[in-house]
Design an enzyme around this catalytic site. Structure first.
Site, mmCIF file in Angstrom:
data_model
loop_
_atom_site.group_PDB
_atom_site.id
_atom_site.type_symbol
_atom_site.label_atom_id
_atom_site.label_comp_id
_atom_site.label_asym_id
_atom_site.label_seq_id
_atom_site.Cartn_x
_atom_site.Cartn_y
_atom_site.Cartn_z
ATOM 1 N N GLY A 21 34.326 -26.326 -65.740
ATOM 2 C CA GLY A 21 33.402 -25.199 -65.607
ATOM 3 C C GLY A 21 32.405 -25.460 -64.502
ATOM 4 O O GLY A 21 31.256 -25.009 -64.554
ATOM 5 N N GLY A 22 32.847 -26.174 -63.474
ATOM 6 C CA GLY A 22 31.960 -26.707 -62.443
ATOM 7 C C GLY A 22 31.271 -25.692 -61.558
ATOM 8 O O GLY A 22 30.399 -26.064 -60.771
ATOM 9 N N ARG A 23 31.644 -24.413 -61.686
ATOM 10 C CA ARG A 23 30.966 -23.383 -60.902
ATOM 11 C C ARG A 23 30.003 -22.570 -61.755
ATOM 12 O O ARG A 23 29.468 -21.547 -61.307
ATOM 13 C CB ARG A 23 32.000 -22.456 -60.240
ATOM 14 C CG ARG A 23 32.911 -23.174 -59.252
ATOM 15 C CD ARG A 23 32.137 -23.796 -58.118
ATOM 16 N NE ARG A 23 31.603 -22.769 -57.216
ATOM 17 C CZ ARG A 23 30.553 -22.919 -56.424
ATOM 18 N NH1 ARG A 23 29.874 -24.060 -56.436
ATOM 19 N NH2 ARG A 23 30.149 -21.941 -55.636
ATOM 20 N N GLY A 24 29.767 -23.023 -62.971
ATOM 21 C CA GLY A 24 28.809 -22.365 -63.844
ATOM 22 C C GLY A 24 27.375 -22.679 -63.457
ATOM 23 O O GLY A 24 27.116 -23.500 -62.566
ATOM 24 N N PHE A 25 26.448 -22.042 -64.143
ATOM 25 C CA PHE A 25 25.016 -22.167 -63.838
ATOM 26 C C PHE A 25 24.539 -23.619 -63.848
ATOM 27 O O PHE A 25 24.174 -24.185 -62.823
ATOM 28 C CB PHE A 25 24.227 -21.292 -64.820
ATOM 29 C CG PHE A 25 22.765 -21.598 -64.944
ATOM 30 C CD1 PHE A 25 21.992 -21.883 -63.826
ATOM 31 C CD2 PHE A 25 22.142 -21.586 -66.193
ATOM 32 C CE1 PHE A 25 20.631 -22.164 -63.942
ATOM 33 C CE2 PHE A 25 20.793 -21.850 -66.322
ATOM 34 C CZ PHE A 25 20.043 -22.147 -65.201
ATOM 35 N N TYR A 166 29.981 -17.649 -80.580
ATOM 36 C CA TYR A 166 29.685 -18.740 -79.648
ATOM 37 C C TYR A 166 29.155 -19.959 -80.398
ATOM 38 O O TYR A 166 29.647 -21.082 -80.219
ATOM 39 C CB TYR A 166 28.670 -18.275 -78.606
ATOM 40 C CG TYR A 166 28.295 -19.330 -77.592
ATOM 41 C CD1 TYR A 166 29.149 -19.654 -76.539
ATOM 42 C CD2 TYR A 166 27.071 -20.006 -77.675
ATOM 43 C CE1 TYR A 166 28.804 -20.616 -75.604
ATOM 44 C CE2 TYR A 166 26.719 -20.969 -76.739
ATOM 45 C CZ TYR A 166 27.586 -21.267 -75.709
ATOM 46 O OH TYR A 166 27.248 -22.241 -74.790
ATOM 47 N N LYS A 170 31.103 -23.491 -80.706
ATOM 48 C CA LYS A 170 30.484 -24.647 -80.061
ATOM 49 C C LYS A 170 30.279 -25.762 -81.078
ATOM 50 O O LYS A 170 30.407 -26.954 -80.745
ATOM 51 C CB LYS A 170 29.147 -24.258 -79.422
ATOM 52 C CG LYS A 170 29.281 -23.410 -78.174
ATOM 53 C CD LYS A 170 29.982 -24.121 -77.024
ATOM 54 C CE LYS A 170 29.104 -25.100 -76.316
ATOM 55 N NZ LYS A 170 29.747 -25.685 -75.112
#
Length: 374
Positions: A21-25, A166, A170
């Site tokens: 998820g390296g392009r997430g916030f 979610y 999680k």
């Protein structure tokens, strides 16, 4: 801690890590910190077929790293074990940040990405003999959406019923990561950030874009939140990895979860008022909407945007979803004492400094966008 301490090699030798998820916030800030450290080469994995660099990234740290090989991008779906295994080859540490969109209360989607995806990440780590897995969990794993939380610590059990899909998934993912500790030589640790803010969040743009948000208070207006500046969340991840890399740290922190906040709990609505002032807006008189009204109204608004307004391309402010309403009307604060004692975590940016920095960067990018359009 240099590479020689970890592996017995030269201190200048950079090892490989991977960020799902390296392009997430938060992940973008984590990737930048890993590259800045000089200790790591980074495999950035995400869903997109190719990496699209945002404003400032092409000429910045990530752009340079992609060009000289200190970073590589891999299109990876966490639901695909084969893709993950290929991406994790030769990797020492995996930072697992990938997750489904929290605003979409879709149990099937969240289970697929958050639970099955995390299981695949663990399996790929075992296959590739990854040494450490740092999992980005969430403070919501102990929140039931009904009862407020005040200065709770990690001894608080998971609720019988969760606030949304979610939170539920999680928590399931966190359990998998904790259980995987010390299997096939893999060490694991979970971090539970508070409400993250910083460049790339949704709070600052929404307060800038929607004037009505600056005039409304939901609930009694007395609830507090444990905000955390994104760079402090990144710092927590680096602390966890550093801790697990030592024999004593692995024994103490392996298979555990830790809350990570700025350790400066603040009234939710005072925080939002401070953001709007930093954006250059004057504080407005507030319209207070009681919880007994906003909760049922949020379901109606959610339906209207999904069924009606979506056809006209009108996007729903995420703060108005039923899921979000549960989070912004109840008290939620957490103790970081365990992270301080066992991970050596301490916020590196104060809440006020982080807020000023985040808004300043947002305004700079916003103004650049305006000038391009003109």
């Amino acid at each position: 801690m240099g590479s020689s301490e970890r592996h017995g090699g030269s201190e200048s030798e950079a090892r490989w890590c991977a960020v799902t998820g390296g392009r997430g916030f938060m992940a973008r800030h984590l990737v930048a910190a890993l590259l800045r450290s000089g200790e790591w080469r980074v495999r950035v994995t995400d869903l997109a077929s190719t990496v699209v660099l945002g404003p400032g990234e092409m000429e910045g740290l990530l752009g340079d790293a992609l060009r000289d090989g200190r970073a590589v991008y891999a299109s990876v779906d966490v639901c695909n074990l084969e893709q993950l295994t290929k991406a994790f080859e030769g990797v020492d540490v995996v930072f697992h940040t990938a997750a489904a969109d929290p605003s979409k209360n879709d149990l099937q989607l969240h289970h697929k990405v958050n639970v099955e995806g995390t299981k695949n990440v663990i399996d790929a780590c075992r296959i590739c003999k990854v040494k450490r897995l740092i999992h980005t969990s969430s403070c919501c794993v102990v929140f039931d959406g009904i009862h407020g939380l005040f200065d709770v610590n990690e001894s608080l059990p998971y609720p019988d019923k969760f606030s949304d899909a979610y939170a539920q998934t999680k928590a399931e993912a966190e359990k998998l990561v904790i259980k995987a500790n010390c299997t096939n030589g893999l060490l694991t640790c979970c971090l539970r950030p508070g409400a993250i803010f910083g460049l790339g969040d949704i709070v600052i743009p929404n307060l800038d874009r929607y004037a009505w948000m600056r005039r409304v208070t939901f609930g009694d207006g007395k609830n507090c939140e444990d905000f955390v500046y994104v760079e402090n969340v990144v710092h927590g991840h680096l602390c966890a990895n550093k801790t697990l890399a030592t024999i004593e740290g692995a024994r103490t922190s392996g298979g555990k979860a830790y809350f990570i906040t700025n350790m400066e709990p603040m009234n939710m609505w005072d925080f939002l008022d401070t953001v709007q002032e930093e954006l250059g807006y004057k504080r407005m008189s507030k319209i207070r909407i009681p919880t007994i009204i906003i909760k049922p109204a949020s379901y109606l608004i959610d339906w209207a945007y999904r069924v009606v307004f979506s056809h006209f391309g009108i996007s729903q402010p995420q703060v108005l979803t039923p899921t979000r309403i549960r989070y912004i009307t109840l008290n939620r604060t957490y103790s970081c004492n365990k992270a301080v004692e066992e991970l050596g975590y301490k916020p590196i940016v104060t809440l006020q400094d982080g807020l000023k920095k985040a808004v300043k960067l947002y305004i700079q990018l916003r103004n650049k966008d305006f000038s391009k359009k003109e």
